[in-house]
Design a protein around this motif. Sequence first.
Motif, PDB file in Angstrom:
ATOM      1  N   TYR A   1       0.792  -1.232   0.000  1.00  0.00           N
ATOM      2  CA  TYR A   1       0.000   0.000   0.000  1.00  0.00           C
ATOM      3  C   TYR A   1       0.824   1.282   0.000  1.00  0.00           C
ATOM      4  O   TYR A   1       0.314   2.347  -0.320  1.00  0.00           O
ATOM      5  CB  TYR A   1      -0.939   0.026   1.221  1.00  0.00           C
ATOM      6  N   GLN A   2       2.099   1.186   0.378  1.00  0.00           N
ATOM      7  CA  GLN A   2       2.827   2.418   0.629  1.00  0.00           C
ATOM      8  C   GLN A   2       3.335   3.060  -0.663  1.00  0.00           C
ATOM      9  O   GLN A   2       4.305   2.575  -1.253  1.00  0.00           O
ATOM     10  CB  GLN A   2       3.997   2.158   1.582  1.00  0.00           C
ATOM     11  N   VAL A   3       2.661   4.125  -1.096  1.00  0.00           N
ATOM     12  CA  VAL A   3       3.148   4.850  -2.258  1.00  0.00           C
ATOM     13  C   VAL A   3       4.312   5.732  -1.819  1.00  0.00           C
ATOM     14  O   VAL A   3       4.404   6.063  -0.646  1.00  0.00           O
ATOM     15  CB  VAL A   3       2.017   5.728  -2.861  1.00  0.00           C
ATOM     16  N   PRO A   4       5.183   6.128  -2.709  1.00  0.00           N
ATOM     17  CA  PRO A   4       5.144   5.833  -4.137  1.00  0.00           C
ATOM     18  C   PRO A   4       5.846   4.537  -4.550  1.00  0.00           C
ATOM     19  O   PRO A   4       5.702   4.112  -5.679  1.00  0.00           O
ATOM     20  CB  PRO A   4       5.914   7.018  -4.724  1.00  0.00           C
ATOM     21  N   MET A   5       6.560   3.916  -3.664  1.00  0.00           N
ATOM     22  CA  MET A   5       7.417   2.804  -4.139  1.00  0.00           C
ATOM     23  C   MET A   5       6.699   1.467  -4.236  1.00  0.00           C
ATOM     24  O   MET A   5       7.085   0.600  -5.015  1.00  0.00           O
ATOM     25  CB  MET A   5       8.651   2.679  -3.252  1.00  0.00           C
ATOM     26  N   LEU A   6       5.680   1.308  -3.394  1.00  0.00           N
ATOM     27  CA  LEU A   6       4.896   0.063  -3.436  1.00  0.00           C
ATOM     28  C   LEU A   6       5.799  -1.174  -3.420  1.00  0.00           C
ATOM     29  O   LEU A   6       6.680  -1.259  -2.579  1.00  0.00           O
ATOM     30  CB  LEU A   6       3.943   0.103  -4.629  1.00  0.00           C
ATOM     31  N   ASP A   7       5.596  -2.110  -4.335  1.00  0.00           N
ATOM     32  CA  ASP A   7       6.320  -3.381  -4.179  1.00  0.00           C
ATOM     33  C   ASP A   7       7.829  -3.251  -4.358  1.00  0.00           C
ATOM     34  O   ASP A   7       8.576  -4.162  -3.992  1.00  0.00           O
ATOM     35  CB  ASP A   7       5.732  -4.488  -5.078  1.00  0.00           C
ATOM     36  N   LYS A   8       8.285  -2.127  -4.871  1.00  0.00           N
ATOM     37  CA  LYS A   8       9.739  -1.934  -4.942  1.00  0.00           C
ATOM     38  C   LYS A   8      10.344  -1.850  -3.532  1.00  0.00           C
ATOM     39  O   LYS A   8      11.550  -2.025  -3.355  1.00  0.00           O
ATOM     40  CB  LYS A   8      10.072  -0.681  -5.740  1.00  0.00           C
ATOM     41  N   ILE A   9       9.487  -1.575  -2.548  1.00  0.00           N
ATOM     42  CA  ILE A   9       9.971  -1.499  -1.168  1.00  0.00           C
ATOM     43  C   ILE A   9      10.627  -2.820  -0.736  1.00  0.00           C
ATOM     44  O   ILE A   9      11.554  -2.831   0.069  1.00  0.00           O
ATOM     45  CB  ILE A   9       8.800  -1.133  -0.222  1.00  0.00           C
TER      46      ILE A   9
END
Lengths: 517, 576
Positions: free
Chosen positions: B443-451
């Motif tokens: 859920y965490q924008v802006p990186m989303l699954d790149k996190i």
Amino acid sequence: MKRRSFIKHVAHSLAIPGLLGGMGAPAFGREVERLLNLATETGRVLVLIYLDGGNDGLNTVVPLSNYSALHSVRPHVILPEDELLEIPDTDFAFHPALEDLKSLYTERRLQVIHSVGYPQQNGSHFRSKDIWMSGSDSDQLLNSGWTGRYLENEHPVFPENYPNEEHPHPLAIEIGLGASMLFQGEKIGFSMVINNVNSFYELLENEVDEVPDGPVGEKIHYIRLMAQQSQKYGRIVKEAAEKVTFQRPFPETRLGNQMKIVSRLIAGGLNTPLYLVRLGGFDTHDNQVDGADHTVGRHTNRLKDLNDSIMAFMKDLEYHGTADQVMGMTFSEFGRKIVSNASGGTDHGAAAPMFVFGNMSEGTYLGEAPRITGSEVYRDNLPMQFDFRQVYTSLLSQWFESDSSIPMMSKNVSRRFDQVPVIRNTLTNPLSPMERLDIRFFPNPVIDFSTLSFNADGPVKVDLIDVNGRVLGNLHDGDAPGRPFNLIVDMSTYAPGRYIIQILTTQIRKTVHVIKV
Amino acid sequence: MKIIKAGQYNDLVKKYRKVEPISLTDHIQLKGAKSKDYANKRLLEINVGLEPFQGNLSERQVAHLIKRISFGVTTAEINRYRSQSIDQILDQFLLPAGNSPEPVNNYNNVGEGKIDPEVPEGESFVLAAFDDDIEGDRIVSLKTWMIGRVLNSQDTALEKMILFWWNFLPIKLWDVFISKIGYRYFKMLERNAFGNFKTLIRELTLDPGMLIFLSGAFNNRNSPDENFARELQELFCLGRGEDSGYTEEDIRNTARVLTGWTIDWETVHETGEPQSYFNPEAHHTGDKQFSAFYGNRQIRGREGAAGAEELDELLDMIFGTQECARHLARKIYAFFVTTEITNFAEINVIRPLADIIRQNDYNIYPALRTLLRSAHFYHEHIIGVSIKNPFDFTLGFWKSFGMELAASAQEEREMYEGVLWQMANIGMEMGDPPNVAGWPPYYQVPMLDKIWINTDTIARRVFLTDSLVFWGYRLSNRSIITADVINFVEGLGNPENPNDLINDSALILLGVNLGPIQFEQVKQVLLSGQEQDYYWTGAWLSYQANKNDREARTVVLNRLNPAFQILLQMAETQLM
């Protein structure tokens, strides 16, 4: 690897032109300049150049004692005699593409070791490659490399807490392909792998290979960037490379591009002791040479790349003042058959020559050029004169001054491999006149008697040794009676050929190459 | 009876939790924008929605489906399903849970003087009375049991669905610290995995684990606790999208509706299933007035046992909003399709999906099925666009390579605890998302699954595959495990051909096929520099002709190991 002061291994740094001259008297000023160039502590480097595919030794270092016999058994690939680069005072010649290697040889910066191999030659690329990389017996199955096990001995807890203050740099770097077996230990791999020449420059530029089109490409780009930045040694290598803003020209070839990177990292102060680079395409079953002109073709192209790249490398090392700390070595999984085939090529063989080069090279040659009788048939192979593990142990011992042996280099754990001289004598302090032996040997070549003259104090041992490293006789053992110490050497009873006189003092070992005619 | 609050045993937890939870979001910039603003621009090129995918699935598409709805994919699965229709595959994978073994006491350790006083070795602990001396060990065993479930699962989306729900409606096992409550929560997710969202939310509201985790158990008329009431709307049912308009007052009134629901602490401290119940004395009996977002609805306050009925009225109200179904649809989309939600996807996938959810009274099965057979799901931009979460990466690898499994429930702890902490080290601890919002990459924008991927986690991921392929990976002080690369390769269709070998392996292990440069790199390593394919073919066939030939085996292994090492180091390996 033992720590040692830089002053020790910059000894005798000068590349001395001339043949078999022993140590001449180097121009003092130039030597000081060299030492100043090495004002920062840098370690010794060994660059392993892997000639992938099985290099045709007989067309690389060509025996001349019976050229017509050679011609008769390998007519499809034989090099014309008048095109060969003859090596003076020997009975062999270099391939015409190896002009620069010849000049390194005559400057005593390159050594030819004839017919290196191992007993019970295996003809499979894969298997023989593994044997050379692992440093094993022919029938010993290992999945680790000889340098990998050596590094594992020296760095038992790697990669835990590496890099660290004492070892801030990669322990090994290889360029091309993935992680080779060479640097695999039993428990861990030791090399930083630079997959290809591009990925090195991408590392410098914080770029990655071109990614696929579309949103997946964006993810790949991101992951590659993270992977690149996560390389423990990436930043260190990058910093070292960035210190070097100029390099002398290298050929834009597969090997040239790799050697350029190696030289740059050494010049940038990277203390990495071992590098592996590769040159492929030596598996010349067919069309090894151009049918109309044997001096051109696939094999020539490879050797020319090797020649040009090594020379460019040496010149760049000289330019950066790092030449004295670097040695290089070529190897291949096997040589090729004596008898050529009808496809204009040669098939998998056995023993082949190795080149060991660098300013600190012992120079000249070991062993003798292969003897061809003309009666060889297809299945015949060159007999080996040196086990490849002798070369490995010699380099470890003489270049890295390591006394640790490499584990598992044979199924027979107590087996030892005799050293051969590959590294020129080392002095503890070249600036101290006391350490200058000032050796002279005259006349050379010798017919019956010559005089060996040198300066030494204290106990000295002088031995006469043949080219295979066997001690033939002791010439002196005891205190040196005076300075200079003149010793008459009686060579009258020895057969014509090449010999080595070794002088051992309490601190140093030096050799003189003698030709008996 | 002694109450237990979330996080009460944190000091004790340190003894068991071998890996400090890592924060993946500490160093990234967080912005309060909507996810769709950050979607990859190229995803906008997708012009197909929820309409059914036409035609037969390619092997890559079959692999895509199976990877997304389970963990990894195996060659056997590809072989089994490649000629089947999507419907046939889904019929199999979307079956509800059957019976499954319970976690057992595999933590007794006589040497350490650690003995569960209630549960004999090898027996289930899921009804055992709370015991703070041994509870931590039970929880570690519960976690390794969950890992074992994933690794042993076959042809089912059940375990992926449980993860979906856990990420969406989470508790943290370490915060709750009562193993049987954790187990009960797990069974609730399992039971409702493909079921009805409204039913699940109702059960969740009364779940002892959630009552502890979001302190609903302590929400009463005298000291209201809005924690659960807030998350029920903000995270679970409505979200904070622009069409979600609940107010602070709505939260307060929701909390009031929920007063009285609490835990029967006796059932925690005694043997047996933990229970919650409605305590009318703690219930706020006044009327609850809701905002215009809820149509100015009023829930009439009730006295006595009737107060419990207010809950259903509340849920009817919340589930009556359009946003509730859309929120669920977005969660499903982000988890199964991509975390990056474009405007196109919002309008052409999520909204029609929400309509299906509402038409089916919040039964999610039809919607899930429609999504998984949609043209959108199989679009080439969707295949491989997700970064594998640590479970997909680790457990998927385990399954794809047919790694050794625990032979019995007794062995699970020993076999999987190393895996548990390995996954924790790369950002995901089984049963313990970082907070009530779940794992940030969803859920965490802006990186989303790149996190998921940073310089530390990528190095650890690569170290894992390197070790598994090359030197063996240390599971515990006693055991080291290695991937059987030869066995994996033997399962492929045509392993004597190096090109097929690499492509077929990439199908299983990588999210997309390798580009030409990367393909060539892997092949060069497999051929160890030789230029002709037949060198590999010859080596492989010699080994196949005589598998007892140790030299032939070594030759093959000395090629396969570095080839798989470099293949698994490719960025594409991180994708699915």
